[in-house]
Design an enzyme around this catalytic site. Sequence first.
Site, PDB file in Angstrom:
ATOM      1  CG  HIS A 119      -2.202  -0.583   0.922  1.00  0.00           C
ATOM      2  ND1 HIS A 119      -2.368  -2.128   1.493  1.00  0.00           N
ATOM      3  CD2 HIS A 119      -3.473  -0.260   0.840  1.00  0.00           C
ATOM      4  CE1 HIS A 119      -3.513  -2.360   1.744  1.00  0.00           C
ATOM      5  NE2 HIS A 119      -4.369  -1.766   0.687  1.00  0.00           N
ATOM      6  CE  LYS A 135      -3.921  -0.321   4.737  1.00  0.00           C
ATOM      7  NZ  LYS A 135      -5.420  -0.097   5.033  1.00  0.00           N
TER       8      LYS A 135
END
EC number: 1.17.1.8
Length: 233
Positions: free
Chosen positions: A131, A135
Site C-alpha cells: 500500500h 496507510k
Amino acid sequence: MKIALLGYGKMGQTIERIALERGHEIVLKKDEFNTFEGLSNADVAIDFSIPAVAVENITNCFYANVPVISGTTGWLDRYEEMATLCEERKGAFISSSNFSLGVNLFFGLNEYLAKMMSKFNSYTVDMEEIHHTQKLDAPSGTAISLAKAVIENSDYTSWTLEDAKENQIHIEAVRTGNVPGTHTVTYNSAVDTIEIKHTAHNRDGFALGAVIAAEWIVGKQGIFTMKDVLELK
C-alpha cells in the site's frame, strides 16, 4: 439519495465524485475541522476516516438513525461493541475491510482455494500486501480478512508480521509510493507454487463498491456484509 461523508481525504473525495456521477447528493463532508451537523438529514453515511475516530462516527450514525457503511480499518477490536449498539438502536450497518467489487470476488476465490488446499499439507501459505505510505494500519484490513478466511478453512491458527511459527500465516506488509493496494496469497511446496493476486489500479473500485453498498442498505435494518450486497452467499 442524500449521503454523509465521514472522512474527507482522498477516498472521501473519490466517493463524492462517484456518488455525484450516480445522481446522489452530499449533505455532509465531515473532517477534523467541522461537526456532525447535517448528519440527521442523510439517508446513509459512508465512513472512510481514521481508526481514532471511526467508533465515534459510527456511534453518531446509530443515534441519528442513519445507516452506515464503514470502510475504515484498524478499529475492529471494538467491532462487537458497535454491532451491539446497532442492534440496540435497530440500525443498519456494513463494515468491510474492502468494498471493491473485485476484492470481494477475490475474497470468495481465496476462501474456496483455502478449502481445497487444506487437504494438502505439503504446501505452506503466506501473504503480501502493498500500500501507499500514508496507510496507517499494517497489515491492511484486507490482508487480515484474507488470513482469517484461510484460518477458518485450514489448520492455521493465527497470522503474524514476524517470522511464522507452526500453524501461523506470515503477512508481509509493504509501504511504498502511491500504491492503492495489492494483495497476494501464495501456497508454496518443494515442487511448485500456487498464487492468487489482486491489484487495484486506483481508488475508484473501492469508492464504487462503497456507494453501491450505500444504495443497497437504505431502508434495511441489521448487520450485513458485502456478500449480502453482491449476493455472493
